[in-house]
Design a protein around this motif. Structure first.
Motif, PDB file in Angstrom:
ATOM      1  N   TYR A 133       0.854  -1.188   0.000  1.00  0.00           N
ATOM      2  CA  TYR A 133       0.000   0.000   0.000  1.00  0.00           C
ATOM      3  C   TYR A 133       0.889   1.237   0.000  1.00  0.00           C
ATOM      4  O   TYR A 133       1.579   1.535   0.977  1.00  0.00           O
ATOM      5  CB  TYR A 133      -0.908   0.004   1.228  1.00  0.00           C
ATOM      6  N   ASP A 134       0.894   1.945  -1.129  1.00  0.00           N
ATOM      7  CA  ASP A 134       1.705   3.146  -1.295  1.00  0.00           C
ATOM      8  C   ASP A 134       0.776   4.361  -1.227  1.00  0.00           C
ATOM      9  O   ASP A 134      -0.058   4.564  -2.109  1.00  0.00           O
ATOM     10  CB  ASP A 134       2.435   3.092  -2.636  1.00  0.00           C
ATOM     11  N   LYS A 135       0.914   5.178  -0.188  1.00  0.00           N
ATOM     12  CA  LYS A 135       0.002   6.311   0.022  1.00  0.00           C
ATOM     13  C   LYS A 135      -0.007   7.279  -1.164  1.00  0.00           C
ATOM     14  O   LYS A 135      -1.069   7.750  -1.583  1.00  0.00           O
ATOM     15  CB  LYS A 135       0.390   7.064   1.299  1.00  0.00           C
ATOM     16  N   SER A 136       1.172   7.578  -1.698  1.00  0.00           N
ATOM     17  CA  SER A 136       1.242   8.532  -2.809  1.00  0.00           C
ATOM     18  C   SER A 136       0.591   7.946  -4.063  1.00  0.00           C
ATOM     19  O   SER A 136      -0.082   8.660  -4.815  1.00  0.00           O
ATOM     20  CB  SER A 136       2.696   8.910  -3.092  1.00  0.00           C
ATOM     21  N   GLN A 137       0.772   6.652  -4.281  1.00  0.00           N
ATOM     22  CA  GLN A 137       0.151   5.981  -5.423  1.00  0.00           C
ATOM     23  C   GLN A 137      -1.372   5.985  -5.291  1.00  0.00           C
ATOM     24  O   GLN A 137      -2.100   6.282  -6.238  1.00  0.00           O
ATOM     25  CB  GLN A 137       0.679   4.544  -5.522  1.00  0.00           C
ATOM     26  N   VAL A 138      -1.852   5.661  -4.098  1.00  0.00           N
ATOM     27  CA  VAL A 138      -3.299   5.637  -3.851  1.00  0.00           C
ATOM     28  C   VAL A 138      -3.891   7.032  -4.023  1.00  0.00           C
ATOM     29  O   VAL A 138      -4.967   7.200  -4.618  1.00  0.00           O
ATOM     30  CB  VAL A 138      -3.602   5.092  -2.441  1.00  0.00           C
ATOM     31  N   LYS A 139      -3.194   8.032  -3.539  1.00  0.00           N
ATOM     32  CA  LYS A 139      -3.671   9.408  -3.673  1.00  0.00           C
ATOM     33  C   LYS A 139      -3.785   9.804  -5.138  1.00  0.00           C
ATOM     34  O   LYS A 139      -4.761  10.446  -5.561  1.00  0.00           O
ATOM     35  CB  LYS A 139      -2.723  10.366  -2.945  1.00  0.00           C
ATOM     36  N   LYS A 140      -2.795   9.398  -5.932  1.00  0.00           N
ATOM     37  CA  LYS A 140      -2.793   9.727  -7.362  1.00  0.00           C
ATOM     38  C   LYS A 140      -3.979   9.080  -8.072  1.00  0.00           C
ATOM     39  O   LYS A 140      -4.686   9.740  -8.858  1.00  0.00           O
ATOM     40  CB  LYS A 140      -1.482   9.252  -7.986  1.00  0.00           C
ATOM     41  N   ILE A 141      -4.216   7.801  -7.794  1.00  0.00           N
ATOM     42  CA  ILE A 141      -5.296   7.076  -8.470  1.00  0.00           C
ATOM     43  C   ILE A 141      -6.660   7.587  -8.025  1.00  0.00           C
ATOM     44  O   ILE A 141      -7.537   7.874  -8.850  1.00  0.00           O
ATOM     45  CB  ILE A 141      -5.189   5.563  -8.211  1.00  0.00           C
ATOM     46  N   THR A 142      -6.850   7.709  -6.719  1.00  0.00           N
ATOM     47  CA  THR A 142      -8.161   8.134  -6.207  1.00  0.00           C
ATOM     48  C   THR A 142      -8.467   9.579  -6.593  1.00  0.00           C
ATOM     49  O   THR A 142      -9.631   9.929  -6.811  1.00  0.00           O
ATOM     50  CB  THR A 142      -8.240   7.957  -4.681  1.00  0.00           C
TER      51      THR A 142
END
Length: 397
Positions: free
Chosen positions: A127-136
Motif C-alpha cells: 500500500y503506497d500512500k502517494s500511489q493511492v492518492k494519485k489514483i483516487t
C-alpha cells in the motif's frame, strides 16, 4: 633406512593425491565446459518458445542488436531475460525445484504462498500512500466532472483476506480491510457509491467458494454476490430476476499454479447466465473488428488459461448492445475481475461500454461524447488497483 622409505612413501602418496585432485579438477572443468557447450547448442538449435503454458505468460524473445541498445545496456538486460526464459528444459527444472522446495517444507514459490486445503495465495501489493492518492484523485476528479452519472465502485479484497485462516503459518499480510477503508474514505465524498464486497464476503459461511484454489481471481459466485450489492447501489430491482449457474470445467489450474509450479489441485469454473429478464446482445470487440452474440468463449477451455472463457480475455474496449427494455447505458472501467460479472449486467442496460485501462489508448473524452451514459462502474481487485497507473492515464485521456 626405514626413515628414507617412509619419506619416499609420503612423497609418492602426495604425488598420487595431487594427480587425483588434478584429474578430478580436469574432469569437472571438462564437464562444466561440456554443459555450457551443450546448453548453447540447444539454445541455437531449438526454436524459441513464444508462450509458457506452465507459467501462463509470454516468454522473452531474442533481442535485436543495435548500437543504441548496446550503449544503453538494454541489449544485455534483454538478452539475460531471453536466456532465462528460453533455457532448455526450463519447465522441467522449475518443476524439480518446486518438488525439492516442497519436500523441505518451503511455503513460498515465486511470490505465491502455499496455503492449506490446496489454496494458493498471491503476494499482496504494498500500500503506497502517494500511489493511492494519485489514483483516487483521478477517480474523484472524473466524478466531479460527471455529477449526473450514477457512480459505483467495486474494489474486491483478495483471497488472502477472505480466506486468511487458510494462509500458511508465518505469512501475515497487512489487513486489506484497513486498506479498503482508507480508499473508501477518499472515494465516497465525491458522490461515488461504495459497494462493500469485503463486508458481503465476511458475512458468508461458504467462503472457500468465493476464490479459486489455483488462481488469483474471484469465482463467479463471488462476482454474483458483488453484483447483488451493486444492484442495491444502482437501484436495480432483482425481485423477479433469476440467474442460472452452469459448470463448464473441472480441470482449471490458474495463474498461481502456473507461477508457483504447484499443480496438485484443480478448480471448477462456472458461468452465470440470466434467465429472467431474458435479453439478447451483440458484443463488439472494436480493436479486433470482431463481433459475437455471446460473452463466453468456449474455445478458451481448451487452453491453459481457462479463465479466458469469460469474454475471451482482456481487451482495450468492448461495446455490448442489448435488447434490454431501457434507455440506461453503462460505462465500466475494469480489470479481469469484471469479466465474469458482465453477463449479469446485460438485462439492465441498453448499452455497456467496457474499458480495460491497461490496454486502452483511445480518447475517453471522445467516448463520453459519443454515448449518453447514465451509469459508471469502477470494478477492480485491490492488488491490481494498488499497482496499476493505467486507470489514471485512461481517465485523463
Amino acid at each position: 633406512m626405514k626413515d628414507n622409505q617412509f619419506t619416499k612413501s609420503k612423497i609418492t602418496n602426495r604425488v598420487e593425491s595431487r594427480k587425483k585432485i588434478t584429474s578430478i579438477g580436469l574432469f569437472l572443468s571438462c564437464a562444466f565446459v561440456s554443459v555450457i557447450v551443450l546448453v548453447t547448442l540447444l539454445i541455437l538449435i531449438l526454436p524459441d518458445r513464444q508462450m509458457s503454458e506452465k507459467e501462463n505468460r509470454v516468454l522473452a524473445q531474442k533481442p535485436v542488436l543495435t548500437l543504441s541498445s548496446i550503449t544503453s545496456g538494454k541489449f544485455m538486460t534483454d538478452f539475460e531475460s531471453y536466456l532465462t526464459d528460453q533455457f532448455p528444459f526450463r519447465d522441467q527444472i522449475i518443476s524439480f525445484k518446486t518438488f525439492v522446495d516442497r519436500s523441505v517444507g518451503k511455503k513460498e514459490e515465486n511470490g505465491v504462498y502455499i496455503g492449506k486445503d490446496g489454496f494458493l495465495f498471491e503476494q499482496q501489493t504494498a500500500y503506497d500512500k502517494s500511489q493511492v492518492k494519485k489514483i483516487t484523485s483521478a477517480v474523484t476528479e472524473f466524478a466531479e466532472k460527471n455529477k449526473k452519472l450514477k457512480k459505483a465502485f467495486i474494489l474486491s479484497p483478495n483471497s488472502s483476506y477472505v480466506l486468511s485462516d487458510l494462509l500458511p503459518t508465518g505469512y501475515e499480510p497487512e489487513s486489506q480491510k484497513q486498506q479498503l477503508d482508507r480508499i473508501r474514505d477518499r472515494i465516497e465524498p465525491s458522490g461515488i457509491s461504495w459497494v462493500d464486497c469485503a463486508g458481503a464476503f465476511d458475512a458468508r459461511t461458504d467462503k472457500t467458494e468465493l476464490f479459486y484454489r489455483t488462481d488469483h481471481h474471484w469465482t463467479t459466485k463471488a462476482a454474483y454476490i458483488a453484483f447483488k450489492e451493486l444492484a442495491d447501489c444502482f437501484k436495480i430491482s432483482l425481485k423477479n430476476a433469476s440467474y442460472k449457474f452452469f459448470s463448464v470445467s473441472d480441470s482449471f489450474q490458474g495463474t498461481l499454479a502456473s507461477s508457483s509450479g504447484v499443480g496438485n489441485s484443480t478448480d471448477e469454473i462456472k458461468i452465470c447466465v440470466p434467465q429472467k429478464p431474458k435479453v439478447s446482445y451483440v458484443v463488439n470487440f472494436e480493436s479486433s473488428s470482431k463481433k459475437t452474440a455471446t460473452l463466453f468463449d468456449k474455445e478458451k477451455l481448451n487452453q491453459k488459461n481457462q479463465y479466458e472463457v469469460f469474454l475471451g480475455g482482456n481487451y482495450d474496449k468492448v461495446i455490448i448492445s442489448t435488447s434490454a427494455d431501457t434507455d440506461d447505458t453503462l460505462l465500466i472501467f475494469k480489470d479481469s475481475y469484471a469479466n465474469c460479472m458482465l453477463p449479469m449486467l446485460t438485462p439492465y442496460f441498453a448499452k455497456i461500454v467496457v474499458i480495460d485501462p491497461r490496454y486502452f489508448s483511445d480518447s475517453l473524452e471522445q467516448i463520453m461524447k459519443s454515448y449518453n451514459f447514465t451509469h459508471v462502474l469502477f470494478l477492480y481487485n485491490l492488488n491490481t488497483f494498488l499497482a496499476d497507473n493505467s486507470l489514471v492515464d485512461a481517465l485523463e485521456s
